[in-house]
Design an enzyme around this catalytic site. Structure first.
Site: not given
Length: 395
Positions: A321, A198, A248-249, A266
């Site tokens: 997904c 992506k 760390d998102g 995502d």
């Protein structure tokens, strides 16, 4: 001679010849070490049968067959490569589903405007919102074989500069990037970027002003770097244009708040197709049960961090997904509520039906989702699953 015949008759009657094998040469099959009693793929199928048969109803049998069949890929064309791969792929029968759909949509819009101009003038005083046309970059290209054709793509070859001509990925994975609608000069954050498909799609739009790509896993970030160096010229990988991090998102809202025009979230998920086909690195392994159960909470925290990172009027696309409603709609609903209650951030859900209508001939979409859109696998077009939901910050 009679003795030889008697010996042969005796051997035919003896089913287990281990008694004639010296004990030191006997080998016992080690089933426990070579074959799991309940492999992760079997556990995943049992879980999906129990869950998705209720969630999808009559759609589940056909989706199930497609998930267990060979998936289709798309070739994301690399505009930075000098290879003549585009002509080669088109000669093999591939088509760029993005430009095809865009051309068809423009033709339909012109015809619709001519036919409904009188109706529009009559309704112009009602104040109703008119659906805006989807703006797609003319540069991004993703080629696929026709419906029902499961021909495999050949590996991409490097050009004279060592850059690969195309990146193979699930063609439906490009849709969240198109939904993000990146415009010229935008600052973009890809919060969970690895392995990099992506990210490459965003770069192919040639509209990104500055791109920050992040992944919490150091090893996956190294893979992401390798992918970028295989497809993007070095002059476009400078600190002024691109930043690669391994934070760390979930903590991104504490690092950079109200910064980005577009944010792609995502998130890690059960990756349904991989869970059904591969035992290695499978989230349904018994040793990863706790990790799987914590996924919805992790996804929620990542989406909230992405919302905080976006600036007011900025847009966020959440994608997975998986077909799981718990990981898709439920996460988005909770994030909208918590953003309002805990951070005084109001969000609106952006309608993605123009996008699904544009690409309806390439993908199968789940009907009548209350929130977001989802590509569901189908034997004739075996892409997905991909769920996506677009949010816009109002405050």
């Amino acid at each position: 001679m009679a003795l030889l015949l008697d010996t042969r008759l005796l051997l035919r009657k003896v089913k287990d010849l281990r008694c004639f094998t010296p004990r030191r040469n006997r080998v016992k099959e080690k089933w426990a070490a070579t074959r799991a009693k309940h492999p992760p793929t079997t556990l995943a199928l049992q879980h999906f049968d129990a869950t998705y048969s209720i969630q999808l109803g009559q759609l589940w049998p056909s989706v199930r067959v497609a998930l267990l069949s060979e998936r289709k890929y798309g070739a994301l064309f690399n505009n930075f490569s000098y290879d003549a791969a585009l002509a080669d792929l088109e000669a093999q029968g591939c088509r760029d589903f993005i430009s095809d759909a865009h051309t068809e949509a423009q033709t339909s819009e012109v015809a619709a405007e001519e036919e409904s101009s009188d109706v529009y003038m009559k309704n112009s005083d009602t104040g109703a919102q008119q659906p805006s046309s989807l703006q797609l970059s003319p540069y991004i290209k993703c080629l696929v074989f026709p419906r029902g054709d499961i021909t495999r793509f050949k590996p991409a070859r490097p050009d004279m500069c060592g850059l690969l001509a195309y990146y193979l990925m699930d063609a439906a994975s490009v849709l969240p990037c198109l939904a993000l609608n990146v415009q010229e000069g935008h600052n973009v954050l890809d919060l969970c970027a690895a392995p990099g498909g992506k990210t490459l799609a965003l770069l192919q739009t040639q509209s990104v002003g500055f791109l920050c790509v992040n992944d919490a896993s150091v090893s996956r970030t190294l893979r992401l770097r390798k992918v970028l160096h295989s497809y993007v010229p070095k002059q476009l990988l400078t600190d002024e244009k691109l930043r690669i991090t391994s934070f760390d998102g979930t903590k991104w809202g504490e690092i950079e708040r109200n910064t980005f025009d577009r944010v792609l979230v995502d998130v890690p998920c059960t990756t349904d197709r991989h869970s059904l086909m591969e035992d290695d690195n499978n989230i349904f392994s018994k040793s990863r049960t706790g990790e799987r159960r914590r996924l919805p909470q992790l996804q929620l925290e990542l989406l909230l961090a992405g919302i905080l990172a976006a600036c007011p009027d900025g847009e966020i696309v959440y994608s997975t997904c998986t077909l799981s409603q718990i990981q898709n709609l439920s996460v988005v609903e909770q994030a909208i509520y918590l953003a309002r209650e805990n951070h005084s951030i109001n969000l609106e859900v952006v309608d993605l039906r123009p996008l699904t209508h544009m690409f309806r001939k390439t993908f199968h979409f789940a009907p009548d989702l209350p929130l977001g859109e989802m590509v569901i696998p189908h034997l004739a077009a075996n892409f997905g699953p991909i769920y996506m939901c677009k949010l816009r910050r109002l405050t």
